[in-house]
Design an enzyme around this catalytic site. Structure first.
Site, mmCIF file in Angstrom:
data_model
loop_
_atom_site.group_PDB
_atom_site.id
_atom_site.type_symbol
_atom_site.label_atom_id
_atom_site.label_comp_id
_atom_site.label_asym_id
_atom_site.label_seq_id
_atom_site.Cartn_x
_atom_site.Cartn_y
_atom_site.Cartn_z
ATOM 1 N N ASN A 55 0.846 -1.203 0.000
ATOM 2 C CA ASN A 55 0.000 0.000 0.000
ATOM 3 C C ASN A 55 0.875 1.245 0.000
ATOM 4 O O ASN A 55 1.745 1.339 -0.885
ATOM 5 C CB ASN A 55 -1.134 -0.041 1.033
ATOM 6 C CG ASN A 55 -0.797 -0.277 2.464
ATOM 7 O OD1 ASN A 55 -0.407 -1.370 2.832
ATOM 8 N ND2 ASN A 55 -0.940 0.711 3.301
ATOM 9 N N ASP A 56 0.704 2.154 0.908
ATOM 10 C CA ASP A 56 1.275 3.506 0.782
ATOM 11 C C ASP A 56 2.752 3.591 0.381
ATOM 12 O O ASP A 56 3.569 2.818 0.881
ATOM 13 C CB ASP A 56 1.219 4.231 2.133
ATOM 14 C CG ASP A 56 -0.084 4.099 2.850
ATOM 15 O OD1 ASP A 56 -1.024 3.538 2.295
ATOM 16 O OD2 ASP A 56 -0.153 4.554 4.002
ATOM 17 N N TRP A 80 -3.411 -7.177 3.051
ATOM 18 C CA TRP A 80 -2.728 -6.420 4.108
ATOM 19 C C TRP A 80 -2.390 -7.351 5.267
ATOM 20 O O TRP A 80 -3.182 -8.223 5.621
ATOM 21 C CB TRP A 80 -3.663 -5.293 4.572
ATOM 22 C CG TRP A 80 -3.008 -4.286 5.453
ATOM 23 C CD1 TRP A 80 -2.361 -3.153 5.054
ATOM 24 C CD2 TRP A 80 -2.929 -4.307 6.886
ATOM 25 N NE1 TRP A 80 -1.885 -2.481 6.148
ATOM 26 C CE2 TRP A 80 -2.217 -3.163 7.281
ATOM 27 C CE3 TRP A 80 -3.384 -5.181 7.872
ATOM 28 C CZ2 TRP A 80 -1.956 -2.864 8.620
ATOM 29 C CZ3 TRP A 80 -3.123 -4.883 9.206
ATOM 30 C CH2 TRP A 80 -2.416 -3.734 9.567
ATOM 31 N N ASP A 187 1.708 8.184 10.741
ATOM 32 C CA ASP A 187 2.196 8.603 9.420
ATOM 33 C C ASP A 187 3.007 9.905 9.453
ATOM 34 O O ASP A 187 2.690 10.879 8.751
ATOM 35 C CB ASP A 187 1.015 8.730 8.420
ATOM 36 C CG ASP A 187 0.151 7.480 8.387
ATOM 37 O OD1 ASP A 187 0.650 6.403 8.775
ATOM 38 O OD2 ASP A 187 -1.027 7.574 7.975
ATOM 39 N N GLU A 238 -5.060 10.582 7.321
ATOM 40 C CA GLU A 238 -3.853 9.754 7.236
ATOM 41 C C GLU A 238 -2.828 10.436 6.332
ATOM 42 O O GLU A 238 -3.166 11.318 5.541
ATOM 43 C CB GLU A 238 -4.194 8.380 6.621
ATOM 44 C CG GLU A 238 -5.254 7.610 7.398
ATOM 45 C CD GLU A 238 -5.545 6.206 6.831
ATOM 46 O OE1 GLU A 238 -5.586 5.269 7.624
ATOM 47 O OE2 GLU A 238 -5.732 6.073 5.610
HETATM 48 C C1 FRU Z 1 -2.988 4.577 4.794
HETATM 49 C C2 FRU Z 1 -2.658 3.754 6.031
HETATM 50 C C3 FRU Z 1 -1.783 4.549 6.962
HETATM 51 C C4 FRU Z 1 -1.088 3.480 7.735
HETATM 52 C C5 FRU Z 1 -0.879 2.421 6.694
HETATM 53 C C6 FRU Z 1 -0.929 1.024 7.227
HETATM 54 O O1 FRU Z 1 -3.293 3.835 3.683
HETATM 55 O O2 FRU Z 1 -3.855 3.344 6.656
HETATM 56 O O3 FRU Z 1 -2.490 5.469 7.760
HETATM 57 O O4 FRU Z 1 0.126 3.927 8.284
HETATM 58 O O5 FRU Z 1 -1.896 2.599 5.730
HETATM 59 O O6 FRU Z 1 -0.551 0.103 6.280
#
Ligand code: FRU
Length: 533
Positions: A55-56, A80, A187, A238
Site C-alpha cells: 500500500n502507501d 494487508w 504517518d 492519514e
Molecule cells: C494509509 C494507512 C496509513 C497506515 C498504513 C498502514 O493507507 O492506513 O495510515 O500507516 O496505511 O498500512
C-alpha cells in the site's frame, strides 16, 4: 511523418460504439485464459512489488542520483498483513529496481507509514566516520495493544541508514513520540524548515493534523494542530505532507498541506485532499481565499479518480532541480485487497510534478507526469487535426500503428459545445474504459463500468467517477497515460486529474472518440508509444 499521417487516416474507420451486453459482464467463464496475469495486468512501468501486498509509498528521498521509494509491504501474503517497508530505487522515477526489505516489524509493532530525510548536517548524531545518515520516521502499530482494546497502540519511532538507504538500524530509544491517548496517531512526514532552521513533522491524529518540531530528529516538541471545521471529515485522516511552494510566475511562497482521508472522497472511498496556506514555523493557516475553493465536502482534491491515495512528496530534491515530486498508491481501501491480481497487489501512480498556480484569486495544485517519462517514447504518431462527425465513433486502431500496452497521449479540443465528448479504450470483447467531458453539466468523467472484471467489489465501479470543472473554459486539453491496467488523465495541464485502475479480460487494442450533438476537431493529437525493454 507523412507516412504516419497517411496510415492514421486510412485507419480512421467510422463505426458505432459497441456496448458490452450486460449478461456478458463479470462472469468468470469469460476470463480469457490465454493471457497470464503478468501479461494482462502487470503494468509496464508503474511500480509494483515483485510479489504480494503493497500500500502507501513511504520514506521517499533523493540521494546520490537515486530516487528511493519505500512502501507498506506484506511480503508473505497478497492482502494487508504485518507491515514492513519494502524498498525500490530508480534513477528517473519511471523504472524501478526492487531492493531487499528495509524495515521489518518487531516486538514494538508493525512498521506503518512514514518518511525519510537526508540528515546532511548530522543533526541527529547518527552519522559515523563522515557518513551522512538518512533518518526515517515511521509509526509503530502495536497489534497486541490494539487487540487488548487499548487505544494508545500507535507511536512514532526512528531508524537510520549509513549506506544510502539500503540497510537500517532502529534507534535504541524508540518510540521518540509516545501515544498521547489518541487512537489514530500515525504517518509522520518530516520536512526541513529552512527559515526557522528546524525539522518540522506533520502527523495524522484522528481527524486532525498535529505539527511538531525538532532540532535533532530525536526530541520532538508539539507545536499546534489543524483541521477543525475544515476539510473532509468523512473518514480518518492519514498520511499528511507539508511543503513550501512558489506560486507559479510569482515570488510568492505558500505552504501546501496534503491530507489523505480514509473514506468519503469525491467519488467515495479513500482520496487525498489538499490545503493551501501559510506556515510560520508553528501554525498552519489556510489562505482565506482557499475557502472558496472547497467543494460540497469542504475539501479540495489532488486527484478525482478513485485510485490515488496516501501520496506524498520526495525529500532532498536538489535546489538545482527544484521540483515537488509526488507519488501515490494507485488503489483504494474500498477494494484494494480484492483486485483480481494474485501474485502482487497494487501499484503506485506515475511519479508526478506538482505545481501551484493562482488564477482569478484561486490557488490550484496541478499535477503532471514527471518529464522523464518522455525518455521512453519509442514511436510517435502525430496528427494536427482530425474531424469527428457527431454521433459517430471514430476509431484509431491497429496494433501495428501503436501497441496499446503503454501510451502517453496528448490532444486538444477548442470551442467546446454544449455536448458530451467521450474517449474510449477498448478491445474486441467489449471491455472499455471511457473518459471525457460533459460540457452541458460541466464535469469531467472516467467510466470503468464496462471495463472487464468489475465484479470483485461492488464499490469498484458502481457509477462513473466525476470531477467538477476547476475553471470555466471553452477549450479542453488532455494528457493521459495508459499502462495496461491504469489510466491517469490530466485535464487542462494537470488542473484536474483522474486516476483509475481497471482489469480488462483481454488487452486493450483500440482508442476511439465520440461526441453526441456537434461535429468537432481533435487538434494536435500526439500518440506516444512507450517502451521499457
Ligand atoms: C494509509 C494507512 C496509513 C497506515 C498504513 C498502514 O493507507 O492506513 O495510515 O500507516 O496505511 O498500512
Amino acid at each position: 511523418m507523412k507516412n504516419f499521417i497517411l496510415v492514421l487516416l486510412v485507419l480512421i474507420a467510422f463505426i458505432g460504439c459497441k456496448q458490452t451486453p450486460k449478461n456478458e459482464q463479470n462472469t468468470s467463464q469469460n476470463v480469457d485464459m490465454v493471457y497470464s496475469e503478468e501479461e494482462l495486468y502487470r503494468p509496464e512501468f508503474h511500480f509494483t512489488p515483485k510479489a504480494n501486498w503493497m500500500n502507501d509509498p513511504n520514506g521517499m528521498f533523493f540521494y546520490n542520483g537515486y530516487y528511493h521509494l519505500y512502501f507498506q509491504h506484506y511480503p508473505d501474503g497478497n492482502v494487508w498483513g504485518p507491515m514492513h517497508w519494502g524498498h525500490a530505487i530508480s534513477t528517473d522515477m519511471v523504472t524501478w529496481v526492487e531492493k531487499p526489505i528495509a524495515l521489518f516489524p518487531d516486538e514494538k509493532g508493525y512498521i506503518f507509514s512514514g518518511s525519510a530525510v537526508v540528515d546532511a548536517n548530522n543533526t541527529s548524531g547518527f552519522g559515523e566516520g563522515g557518513k551522512i545518515p538518512i533518518v526515517a520516521m515511521f509509526t509503530y502499530h502495536d497489534m497486541d495493544k490494539e487487540k487488548q482494546g487499548d487505544i494508545d497502540f500507535q507511536s512514532q519511532a526512528i531508524a537510520y541508514s549509513l549506506d544510502e538507504g539500503l540497510t537500517w538500524e532502529k534507534y535504541a530509544d524508540n518510540p521518540v513520540i509516545k501515544n498521547p491517548n489518541i487512537k489514530d496517531f500515525r504517518d509522520p512526514k518530516i520536512v526541513w524548515d529552512a527559515v526557522n532552521k528546524k525539522w518540522i513533522m506533520v502527523l495524522a491524529a484522528g481527524q486532525e493534523i498535529m505539527f511538531y518540531s525538532s532540532k535533532n530528529l530525536k526530541d520532538w516538541e508539539f507545536l499546534s494542530n489543524f483541521g477543525e471545521n475544515v476539510g473532509s471529515h468523512n473518514g480518518v485522516w492519514e498520511c499528511p505532507d507539508l511543503f513550501a511552494m512558489q506560486t507559479e510566475g510569482t515570488d510568492e511562497i505558500k505552504w501546501v498541506l496534503l491530507v489523505s482521508v480514509g473514506s468519503g472522497g469525491y467519488n467515495e472511498g479513500s482520496a487525498t485532499q489538499y490545503f493551501v496556506g501559510d506556515f510560520d514555523g508553528k501554525t498552519f493557516k489556510i489562505d482565506p481565499t482557499f475557502k472558496d475553493h472547497l467543494d460540497k465536502n469542504n475539501a479540495s482534491w489532488i486527484d478525482y479518480g478513485k485510485d490515488n491515495y496516501a501520496g506524498v512528496t520526495w525529500s532532498n530534491i536538489p535546489d538545482t532541480d527544484g521540483r515537488k515530486l509526488f507519488i501515490g498508491w494507485m488503489s483504494n481501501w474500498q477494494y484494494a485487497i480484492k483486485v483480481p491480481t494474485e501474485k502482487w497487489r497494487s501499484s503506485m501512480t506515475v511519479a508526478r510534478e506538482l505545481k501551484l498556480t493562482k488564477t482569478d484569486n484561486q490557488y490550484q495544485l496541478k499535477s503532471l507526469p514527471v518529464k522523464e517519462i518522455s525518455n521512453y517514447v519509442s514511436k510517435t504518431v502525430k496528427k494536427s487535426s482530425i474531424s469527428i462527425e457527431k454521433g459517430k465513433r471514430t476509431l484509431l486502431t491497429n496494433n501495428t500503428l501503436v501497441d496499446f500496452k503503454s501510451l502517453d497521449i496528448h490532444f486538444k479540443i477548442n470551442n467546446l459545445k454544449e455536448d458530451t465528448y467521450t474517449f474510449c479504450f477498448d478491445n474486441k470483447r467489449g471491455d472499455s474504459i471511457k473518459f471525457g467531458v460533459n460540457n452541458n453539466k460541466q464535469f469531467y468523467f472516467s467510466d470503468r463500468t464496462a471495463s472487464g472484471n468489475i465484479s470483485f467489489s461492488k464499490d469498484f465501479a458502481p457509477n462513473i467517477s466525476k470531477a467538477p470543472y476547476a475553471a470555466n473554459g471553452n477549450d479542453l486539453e488532455v494528457r493521459l497515460l495508459l499502462d495496461k491496467t491504469s489510466i491517469e488523465i490530466f485535464y487542462n495541464n494537470g488542473e484536474t486529474v483522474m486516476t483509475e485502475i481497471f482489469f480488462p479480460k483481454n488487452p486493450i487494442e483500440a482508442f476511439s472518440v465520440k461526441s453526441e450533438n456537434f461535429n468537432f476537431e481533435i487538434e494536435n493529437l500526439i500518440i506516444n508509444e512507450l517502451n521499457f525493454n
